[in-house]
Design a protein around this motif. Structure first.
Motif, PDB file in Angstrom:
ATOM      1  N   ILE A 139      16.863  33.992  60.971  1.00 54.35           N
ATOM      2  CA  ILE A 139      18.126  33.786  62.522  1.00 54.35           C
ATOM      3  C   ILE A 139      17.035  32.867  63.835  1.00 54.35           C
ATOM      4  O   ILE A 139      15.849  33.688  63.820  1.00 54.35           O
ATOM      5  N   ASP A 140      17.664  32.470  64.149  1.00 56.03           N
ATOM      6  CA  ASP A 140      16.794  31.424  65.112  1.00 56.03           C
ATOM      7  C   ASP A 140      16.997  31.929  66.281  1.00 56.03           C
ATOM      8  O   ASP A 140      18.909  31.356  66.897  1.00 56.03           O
ATOM      9  N   PRO A 141      16.194  32.989  67.695  1.00 54.77           N
ATOM     10  CA  PRO A 141      17.195  32.801  68.539  1.00 54.77           C
ATOM     11  C   PRO A 141      17.750  31.519  70.168  1.00 54.77           C
ATOM     12  O   PRO A 141      18.585  31.435  70.506  1.00 54.77           O
ATOM     13  N   HIS A 142      17.249  30.316  68.816  1.00 54.27           N
ATOM     14  CA  HIS A 142      16.879  29.411  69.908  1.00 54.27           C
ATOM     15  C   HIS A 142      18.466  28.433  69.710  1.00 54.27           C
ATOM     16  O   HIS A 142      18.665  27.633  70.336  1.00 54.27           O
ATOM     17  N   THR A 143      18.999  28.363  68.550  1.00 53.31           N
ATOM     18  CA  THR A 143      20.546  27.824  68.495  1.00 53.31           C
ATOM     19  C   THR A 143      21.350  29.248  68.462  1.00 53.31           C
ATOM     20  O   THR A 143      22.761  28.227  68.023  1.00 53.31           O
ATOM     21  N   GLY A 144      21.153  30.351  69.415  1.00 53.44           N
ATOM     22  CA  GLY A 144      22.360  30.930  70.003  1.00 53.44           C
ATOM     23  C   GLY A 144      22.425  33.052  69.700  1.00 53.44           C
ATOM     24  O   GLY A 144      21.525  32.994  69.799  1.00 53.44           O
ATOM     25  N   SER A 145      23.813  33.174  70.156  1.00 58.29           N
ATOM     26  CA  SER A 145      23.471  34.494  70.086  1.00 58.29           C
ATOM     27  C   SER A 145      23.360  35.078  68.674  1.00 58.29           C
ATOM     28  O   SER A 145      23.162  34.792  68.017  1.00 58.29           O
ATOM     29  N   VAL A 146      21.741  36.275  68.873  1.00 62.60           N
ATOM     30  CA  VAL A 146      21.668  36.768  68.376  1.00 62.60           C
ATOM     31  C   VAL A 146      22.245  37.685  67.202  1.00 62.60           C
ATOM     32  O   VAL A 146      22.311  37.456  65.509  1.00 62.60           O
ATOM     33  N   LEU A 147      23.016  38.321  67.345  1.00 60.33           N
ATOM     34  CA  LEU A 147      24.449  38.659  67.590  1.00 60.33           C
ATOM     35  C   LEU A 147      25.146  38.447  66.565  1.00 60.33           C
ATOM     36  O   LEU A 147      25.792  38.909  65.348  1.00 60.33           O
ATOM     37  N   ALA A 148      25.320  36.904  66.960  1.00 62.60           N
ATOM     38  CA  ALA A 148      26.536  35.936  66.342  1.00 62.60           C
ATOM     39  C   ALA A 148      25.995  35.417  64.817  1.00 62.60           C
ATOM     40  O   ALA A 148      26.375  36.201  63.769  1.00 62.60           O
ATOM     41  N   GLN A 149      24.906  35.093  64.816  1.00 63.40           N
ATOM     42  CA  GLN A 149      24.119  35.085  63.680  1.00 63.40           C
ATOM     43  C   GLN A 149      23.876  36.217  63.012  1.00 63.40           C
ATOM     44  O   GLN A 149      24.526  36.191  61.973  1.00 63.40           O
ATOM     45  N   SER A 150      23.605  37.710  63.128  1.00 60.91           N
ATOM     46  CA  SER A 150      23.946  38.419  62.395  1.00 60.91           C
ATOM     47  C   SER A 150      25.388  38.595  62.200  1.00 60.91           C
ATOM     48  O   SER A 150      25.293  38.652  60.620  1.00 60.91           O
ATOM     49  N   LEU A 151      26.449  38.420  62.206  1.00 62.77           N
ATOM     50  CA  LEU A 151      27.798  39.172  61.919  1.00 62.77           C
ATOM     51  C   LEU A 151      27.611  37.843  61.231  1.00 62.77           C
ATOM     52  O   LEU A 151      28.268  38.327  59.753  1.00 62.77           O
ATOM     53  N   VAL A 152      27.705  36.677  61.558  1.00 66.98           N
ATOM     54  CA  VAL A 152      28.395  35.241  60.733  1.00 66.98           C
ATOM     55  C   VAL A 152      27.351  36.139  58.931  1.00 66.98           C
ATOM     56  O   VAL A 152      27.908  35.539  58.137  1.00 66.98           O
ATOM     57  N   LEU A 153      25.807  35.902  58.828  1.00 65.73           N
ATOM     58  CA  LEU A 153      25.214  36.111  58.092  1.00 65.73           C
ATOM     59  C   LEU A 153      25.855  37.175  57.196  1.00 65.73           C
ATOM     60  O   LEU A 153      25.766  37.410  55.572  1.00 65.73           O
ATOM     61  N   GLY A 154      25.778  38.234  58.005  1.00 65.49           N
ATOM     62  CA  GLY A 154      26.805  39.347  57.161  1.00 65.49           C
ATOM     63  C   GLY A 154      27.569  39.363  56.655  1.00 65.49           C
ATOM     64  O   GLY A 154      27.787  40.042  55.278  1.00 65.49           O
ATOM     65  N   PHE A 155      28.916  39.014  57.395  1.00 60.92           N
ATOM     66  CA  PHE A 155      29.669  38.991  56.656  1.00 60.92           C
ATOM     67  C   PHE A 155      29.557  37.917  55.538  1.00 60.92           C
ATOM     68  O   PHE A 155      30.505  37.913  54.569  1.00 60.92           O
ATOM     69  N   GLU A 156      28.729  37.132  55.249  1.00 53.03           N
ATOM     70  CA  GLU A 156      28.916  35.629  54.407  1.00 53.03           C
ATOM     71  C   GLU A 156      27.697  36.529  53.533  1.00 53.03           C
ATOM     72  O   GLU A 156      28.686  36.445  51.935  1.00 53.03           O
ATOM     73  N   GLN A 157      26.750  37.634  52.807  1.00 53.71           N
ATOM     74  CA  GLN A 157      26.844  38.509  51.961  1.00 53.71           C
ATOM     75  C   GLN A 157      28.041  39.534  51.992  1.00 53.71           C
ATOM     76  O   GLN A 157      28.171  39.061  50.612  1.00 53.71           O
ATOM     77  N   ILE A 158      28.475  40.176  52.621  1.00 57.33           N
ATOM     78  CA  ILE A 158      30.096  40.826  52.009  1.00 57.33           C
ATOM     79  C   ILE A 158      30.438  40.373  51.111  1.00 57.33           C
ATOM     80  O   ILE A 158      31.240  41.112  50.439  1.00 57.33           O
ATOM     81  N   ALA A 159      30.916  39.026  51.476  1.00 57.99           N
ATOM     82  CA  ALA A 159      32.086  38.084  50.969  1.00 57.99           C
ATOM     83  C   ALA A 159      31.865  37.852  49.620  1.00 57.99           C
ATOM     84  O   ALA A 159      32.351  37.927  48.312  1.00 57.99           O
ATOM     85  N   ILE A 160      30.364  37.557  49.554  1.00 62.30           N
ATOM     86  CA  ILE A 160      29.651  36.899  48.458  1.00 62.30           C
ATOM     87  C   ILE A 160      29.990  38.683  47.079  1.00 62.30           C
ATOM     88  O   ILE A 160      29.838  38.612  46.238  1.00 62.30           O
ATOM     89  N   SER A 161      29.400  39.297  47.705  1.00 68.07           N
ATOM     90  CA  SER A 161      28.279  40.647  46.822  1.00 68.07           C
ATOM     91  C   SER A 161      30.004  41.293  46.304  1.00 68.07           C
ATOM     92  O   SER A 161      30.778  41.637  45.608  1.00 68.07           O
ATOM     93  N   LEU A 162      31.396  40.835  47.774  1.00 71.27           N
ATOM     94  CA  LEU A 162      33.193  41.227  47.557  1.00 71.27           C
ATOM     95  C   LEU A 162      33.157  40.766  45.527  1.00 71.27           C
ATOM     96  O   LEU A 162      34.072  41.000  45.303  1.00 71.27           O
ATOM     97  N   THR A 163      33.166  39.746  45.868  1.00 69.34           N
ATOM     98  CA  THR A 163      33.738  38.070  44.917  1.00 69.34           C
ATOM     99  C   THR A 163      32.978  38.636  44.195  1.00 69.34           C
ATOM    100  O   THR A 163      34.014  38.689  43.113  1.00 69.34           O
ATOM    101  N   VAL A 164      31.699  38.313  43.372  1.00 71.37           N
ATOM    102  CA  VAL A 164      30.960  39.237  42.241  1.00 71.37           C
ATOM    103  C   VAL A 164      31.506  40.202  41.644  1.00 71.37           C
ATOM    104  O   VAL A 164      31.730  40.580  40.229  1.00 71.37           O
ATOM    105  N   ASN A 165      31.266  40.598  42.964  1.00 74.91           N
ATOM    106  CA  ASN A 165      31.901  42.156  42.360  1.00 74.91           C
ATOM    107  C   ASN A 165      32.670  43.363  42.093  1.00 74.91           C
ATOM    108  O   ASN A 165      33.208  43.209  40.941  1.00 74.91           O
TER     109      ASN A 165
END
Length: 213
Positions: A139-165
């Motif tokens: 997460i880079d605070p200089h590229t935008g909202s920290v909260l938004a970046q956290s949610l995007v990366l979090g949902f990316e991880q969840i999508a990968i985990s759900l697909t594999v599992n």
């Protein structure tokens, strides 16, 4: 939005983690074989809720709190690396366990399966390490909202985990039987997973130090 490079790098690490031995994989495979793929999917839904729990905690401030206390951050980072190395040793040691070795589990109702999947994930230190230690490094605070970046990366991880599992749940019996009857494949899988875990531990240790320098 996170930078494209961070999205790809975090996705690769998330994929490596979901493919490594751990409580989630053991539980989902065992449940699917003992009670069928539907039971495995209900368990997986609980696991997914555990991911959402950790993601929201990290996004709304727990990670920020830890990052303001350098000693706490370092303690978590090194503890996470040691835990990953412990998992690597469990995978490759003589007589070590494979995540495809099935546990005998009783037949449970769907509500209980959901709850057990949730608890299995919430109590999994590997997931805590992922969100509380690895996520902030992408997460880079200089590229935008920290909260938004956290949610995007979090949902990316969840999508990968759900697909594999989901694939693991649907193919649990075939995969377990295939590996159990082929010792060379089973040994290769154990050493491959051990190598991935060790690489993640090394990266967690030195990447964290680099970020602080």
């Amino acid at each position: 939005m996170p930078e494209a490079g961070n999205i790809l790098a975090f996705g690769a690490i998330a994929l490596g983690i979901v493919l490594t031995p751990g409580p989630n994989m053991v539980y989902l495979i065992s449940r699917s074989i003992c009670q069928g793929w539907r039971a495995g999917l209900f368990s997986l839904f609980g696991v997914a809720l555990g991911f959402v729990f950790y993601m929201l905690c990290a996004a709304f401030g727990i990670t920020a709190l830890l990052m303001t206390v350098p000693l706490a951050y370092d303690a978590l980072r090194f503890a996470g690396a040691l835990y990953l190395l412990y998992l690597a040793w469990q995978a490759v040691k003589p007589g070590g366990n494979s995540p495809f070795q099935v546990m005998e589990l009783p037949v449970d109702v769907h509500r209980k399966l959901f709850l057990m999947g949730f608890l299995t994930n919430v109590l999994n230190p590997k997931i805590a390490v992922l969100y509380l230690s690895l996520l902030p490094q992408f997460i880079d605070p200089h590229t935008g909202s920290v909260l938004a970046q956290s949610l995007v990366l979090g949902f990316e991880q969840i999508a990968i985990s759900l697909t594999v599992n989901t694939a693991i749940v649907l193919m649990a019996g075939s995969v377990a039987t295939f590996l159990a009857t082929r010792p060379v494949w089973l040994a290769t899988q154990r050493w491959l997973m051990g190598g991935v875990l060790t690489a993640l531990a090394v990266r967690l240790t030195f990447e964290g130090a680099r970020q602080q320098s």
